[in-house]
Scaffold this motif. Structure first.
Motif, PDB file in Angstrom:
ATOM      1  N   ILE A 165       0.820  -1.210   0.000  1.00 39.00           N
ATOM      2  CA  ILE A 165       0.000   0.000   0.000  1.00 39.00           C
ATOM      3  C   ILE A 165       0.854   1.260   0.000  1.00 39.00           C
ATOM      4  CG2 ILE A 165      -1.658   1.358   1.349  1.00 39.00           C
ATOM      5  CD1 ILE A 165      -2.955  -1.256   2.207  1.00 39.00           C
ATOM      6  N   LEU A 166       1.833   1.347   0.884  1.00 36.28           N
ATOM      7  CA  LEU A 166       2.661   2.554   0.985  1.00 36.28           C
ATOM      8  C   LEU A 166       3.489   2.805  -0.269  1.00 36.28           C
ATOM      9  CD1 LEU A 166       3.623   4.962   2.592  1.00 36.28           C
ATOM     10  CD2 LEU A 166       5.320   3.493   3.709  1.00 36.28           C
ATOM     11  N   PRO A 167       4.157   1.801  -0.847  1.00 33.20           N
ATOM     12  CA  PRO A 167       4.901   2.061  -2.087  1.00 33.20           C
ATOM     13  C   PRO A 167       4.009   2.558  -3.222  1.00 33.20           C
ATOM     14  CG  PRO A 167       5.618  -0.006  -1.110  1.00 33.20           C
ATOM     15  CD  PRO A 167       4.408   0.434  -0.346  1.00 33.20           C
ATOM     16  N   ILE A 168       2.794   2.021  -3.337  1.00 31.67           N
ATOM     17  CA  ILE A 168       1.877   2.486  -4.372  1.00 31.67           C
ATOM     18  C   ILE A 168       1.530   3.950  -4.152  1.00 31.67           C
ATOM     19  CG2 ILE A 168      -0.461   2.273  -5.297  1.00 31.67           C
ATOM     20  CD1 ILE A 168      -0.269  -0.736  -4.769  1.00 31.67           C
ATOM     21  N   ARG A 169       1.144   4.279  -2.927  1.00 33.79           N
ATOM     22  CA  ARG A 169       0.740   5.657  -2.636  1.00 33.79           C
ATOM     23  C   ARG A 169       1.909   6.631  -2.834  1.00 33.79           C
ATOM     24  NH1 ARG A 169      -3.121   7.731   2.250  1.00 33.79           N
ATOM     25  NH2 ARG A 169      -2.844   9.963   1.935  1.00 33.79           N
ATOM     26  N   THR A 170       3.098   6.199  -2.453  1.00 30.88           N
ATOM     27  CA  THR A 170       4.269   7.058  -2.630  1.00 30.88           C
ATOM     28  C   THR A 170       4.499   7.389  -4.099  1.00 30.88           C
ATOM     29  OG1 THR A 170       5.331   6.161  -0.647  1.00 30.88           O
ATOM     30  CG2 THR A 170       6.757   7.236  -2.256  1.00 30.88           C
ATOM     31  N   LEU A 171       4.384   6.378  -4.971  1.00 30.79           N
ATOM     32  CA  LEU A 171       4.564   6.608  -6.399  1.00 30.79           C
ATOM     33  C   LEU A 171       3.453   7.481  -6.977  1.00 30.79           C
ATOM     34  CD1 LEU A 171       5.823   3.182  -7.773  1.00 30.79           C
ATOM     35  CD2 LEU A 171       6.979   5.369  -7.981  1.00 30.79           C
ATOM     36  N   VAL A 172       2.217   7.212  -6.564  1.00 31.61           N
ATOM     37  CA  VAL A 172       1.081   7.994  -7.058  1.00 31.61           C
ATOM     38  C   VAL A 172       1.261   9.470  -6.719  1.00 31.61           C
ATOM     39  CG1 VAL A 172      -1.394   8.424  -6.754  1.00 31.61           C
ATOM     40  CG2 VAL A 172      -0.568   6.089  -7.068  1.00 31.61           C
ATOM     41  N   GLU A 173       1.669   9.747  -5.483  1.00 30.75           N
ATOM     42  CA  GLU A 173       1.825  11.137  -5.050  1.00 30.75           C
ATOM     43  C   GLU A 173       3.061  11.786  -5.675  1.00 30.75           C
ATOM     44  OE1 GLU A 173       1.832  10.846  -0.803  1.00 30.75           O
ATOM     45  OE2 GLU A 173      -0.361  10.821  -0.666  1.00 30.75           O
ATOM     46  N   LYS A 174       4.170  11.039  -5.728  1.00 32.50           N
ATOM     47  CA  LYS A 174       5.418  11.603  -6.258  1.00 32.50           C
ATOM     48  C   LYS A 174       5.313  11.918  -7.737  1.00 32.50           C
ATOM     49  CE  LYS A 174      10.370  10.578  -6.711  1.00 32.50           C
ATOM     50  NZ  LYS A 174      11.439   9.578  -6.425  1.00 32.50           N
ATOM     51  N   LYS A 175       4.696  11.031  -8.494  1.00 26.05           N
ATOM     52  CA  LYS A 175       4.617  11.189  -9.952  1.00 26.05           C
ATOM     53  C   LYS A 175       3.323  11.861 -10.416  1.00 26.05           C
ATOM     54  CE  LYS A 175       8.526   9.052 -10.588  1.00 26.05           C
ATOM     55  NZ  LYS A 175       9.726   9.784 -11.090  1.00 26.05           N
ATOM     56  N   LYS A 176       2.459  12.217  -9.443  1.00 27.36           N
ATOM     57  CA  LYS A 176       1.172  12.844  -9.782  1.00 27.36           C
ATOM     58  C   LYS A 176       0.398  11.973 -10.780  1.00 27.36           C
ATOM     59  CE  LYS A 176       2.626  17.608  -8.845  1.00 27.36           C
ATOM     60  NZ  LYS A 176       3.908  17.252  -8.188  1.00 27.36           N
ATOM     61  N   VAL A 177       0.267  10.714 -10.433  1.00 23.03           N
ATOM     62  CA  VAL A 177      -0.361   9.725 -11.307  1.00 23.03           C
ATOM     63  C   VAL A 177      -1.871   9.963 -11.388  1.00 23.03           C
ATOM     64  CG1 VAL A 177      -0.883   7.271 -11.568  1.00 23.03           C
ATOM     65  CG2 VAL A 177       1.410   7.999 -10.878  1.00 23.03           C
ATOM     66  N   LEU A 178      -2.401   9.940 -12.602  1.00 19.50           N
ATOM     67  CA  LEU A 178      -3.837  10.105 -12.819  1.00 19.50           C
ATOM     68  C   LEU A 178      -4.483   8.858 -13.392  1.00 19.50           C
ATOM     69  CD1 LEU A 178      -3.812  13.737 -14.245  1.00 19.50           C
ATOM     70  CD2 LEU A 178      -4.334  13.006 -11.915  1.00 19.50           C
ATOM     71  N   PHE A 179      -3.665   7.922 -13.870  1.00 18.53           N
ATOM     72  CA  PHE A 179      -4.170   6.611 -14.315  1.00 18.53           C
ATOM     73  C   PHE A 179      -3.153   5.561 -13.903  1.00 18.53           C
ATOM     74  CE2 PHE A 179      -4.898   2.967 -16.950  1.00 18.53           C
ATOM     75  CZ  PHE A 179      -6.255   2.952 -17.194  1.00 18.53           C
ATOM     76  N   MET A 180      -3.626   4.486 -13.289  1.00 14.52           N
ATOM     77  CA  MET A 180      -2.720   3.442 -12.808  1.00 14.52           C
ATOM     78  C   MET A 180      -3.227   2.062 -13.214  1.00 14.52           C
ATOM     79  SD  MET A 180      -1.392   2.683  -8.915  1.00 14.52           S
ATOM     80  CE  MET A 180      -3.036   2.462  -8.203  1.00 14.52           C
ATOM     81  N   GLY A 181      -2.303   1.246 -13.726  1.00 14.27           N
ATOM     82  CA  GLY A 181      -2.603  -0.143 -14.023  1.00 14.27           C
ATOM     83  C   GLY A 181      -1.708  -1.054 -13.206  1.00 14.27           C
ATOM     84  N   LEU A 182      -2.302  -2.013 -12.517  1.00 11.50           N
ATOM     85  CA  LEU A 182      -1.564  -2.998 -11.739  1.00 11.50           C
ATOM     86  C   LEU A 182      -1.895  -4.385 -12.269  1.00 11.50           C
ATOM     87  CD1 LEU A 182      -2.333  -1.627  -8.143  1.00 11.50           C
ATOM     88  CD2 LEU A 182      -0.321  -1.126  -9.562  1.00 11.50           C
ATOM     89  N   VAL A 183      -0.872  -5.229 -12.482  1.00  9.12           N
ATOM     90  CA  VAL A 183      -1.120  -6.589 -12.949  1.00  9.12           C
ATOM     91  C   VAL A 183      -0.409  -7.584 -12.040  1.00  9.12           C
ATOM     92  CG1 VAL A 183      -1.380  -5.818 -15.336  1.00  9.12           C
ATOM     93  CG2 VAL A 183       0.833  -6.671 -14.549  1.00  9.12           C
ATOM     94  N   GLU A 184      -0.752  -8.851 -12.228  1.00 15.99           N
ATOM     95  CA  GLU A 184      -0.321  -9.935 -11.351  1.00 15.99           C
ATOM     96  C   GLU A 184      -0.624  -9.566  -9.893  1.00 15.99           C
ATOM     97  OE1 GLU A 184       3.344 -13.101 -10.725  1.00 15.99           O
ATOM     98  OE2 GLU A 184       3.665 -11.377 -12.021  1.00 15.99           O
ATOM     99  N   THR A 185      -1.829  -9.063  -9.698  1.00 21.22           N
ATOM    100  CA  THR A 185      -2.253  -8.629  -8.367  1.00 21.22           C
ATOM    101  C   THR A 185      -2.596  -9.801  -7.457  1.00 21.22           C
ATOM    102  OG1 THR A 185      -4.512  -8.415  -9.191  1.00 21.22           O
ATOM    103  CG2 THR A 185      -3.146  -6.429  -9.207  1.00 21.22           C
ATOM    104  N   LYS A 186      -3.004 -10.917  -8.047  1.00 20.27           N
ATOM    105  CA  LYS A 186      -3.344 -12.128  -7.298  1.00 20.27           C
ATOM    106  C   LYS A 186      -4.406 -11.860  -6.230  1.00 20.27           C
ATOM    107  CE  LYS A 186       1.294 -14.074  -7.949  1.00 20.27           C
ATOM    108  NZ  LYS A 186       2.500 -14.668  -7.309  1.00 20.27           N
TER     109      LYS A 186
END
Length: 213
Positions: free
Chosen positions: A17-38
């Motif tokens: 959770i924290l690594p995802i949020r860190t990247l979203v906030e740092k890169k100002k992400v507006l669309f995100m795709g995650l795969v092999e989420t299991k």
């Protein structure tokens, strides 16, 4: 619109959770795709912690019965307004409109099979759907196949899958965006490959000429 794609190798555990949020906030992400989420159940209620706010929309494909796969697409609904969501066993296509420039388009998240027959079946399924949508398209994904000979080092090769991939890209008139910085996106011991990429049509690139991967 900044996009993030990540083969996350499992999202059920809380340490992602924290690594995802860190990247979203740092890169100002507006669309995100995650795969092999299991993931076997919806992460909608947990996504606010990953995304940082509740102003988002989400589309999910759960892992298969063989305990593999899983795809999630998340986007800022004030920036990209979705109209139709298409889903396969290992892919998601979102039709919608970018509000800033009123750009009608489609964004996809792809997670390829690791065998040739599975990849070919997925390509055919996606081809039919993309043609029927008939909108400018951007595909982000771990396609699990290389496109050029120089994209793989190590003992394993599959020229037929590579040819299938090249023909599929040509048939859909897609452009393979050059990868900035890294040459490979996957590594195991001495084997390295570029399995992750972004593909788009000419209309998308002409509308966003500064698009970079």
């Amino acid at each position: 619109m900044n996009c993030l794609f990540w083969n996350i190798r499992g999202i059920e555990k809380g340490e992602k959770i924290l690594p995802i949020r860190t990247l979203v906030e740092k890169k100002k992400v507006l669309f995100m795709g995650l795969v092999e989420t299991k993931h076997k159940r919806s992460v909608r209620n947990r996504m606010k912690r990953m995304w940082g706010n509740d102003d988002y929309d989400i589309c999910e494909v759960y892992e298969s019965e063989t305990n593999e796969g899983g795809v999630i697409a998340v986007w800022d609904k004030q920036t990209f307004v979705s109209s139709i969501k298409h889903m396969g066993s290992r892919w998601i296509l979102i039709e919608g409109c970018m509000k800033k420039n009123n750009f009608e388009c489609c964004v996809g998240v792809i997670y390829g099979h690791n065998d040739r027959m599975g990849i070919r079946a997925m390509f055919e399924e996606l081809k039919q759907r993309v043609v029927s949508i008939n909108k400018p398209i951007l595909l982000l994904g771990d396609f699990n196949v290389t496109l050029h000979e120089g994209e793989r080092t190590g003992p394993f090769r599959c020229d037929r899958s590579m040819n299938d991939f090249s023909e599929w890209i040509t048939d859909l008139r897609l452009l393979d965006l050059p990868l900035q910085g890294l040459k490979f996106t996957w590594r195991r011991n001495e084997s390295k490959s570029r399995l992750d990429r972004a593909l788009c049509c000419h209309t998308w690139l002409s509308s966003f000429p500064h698009l970079r991967l």
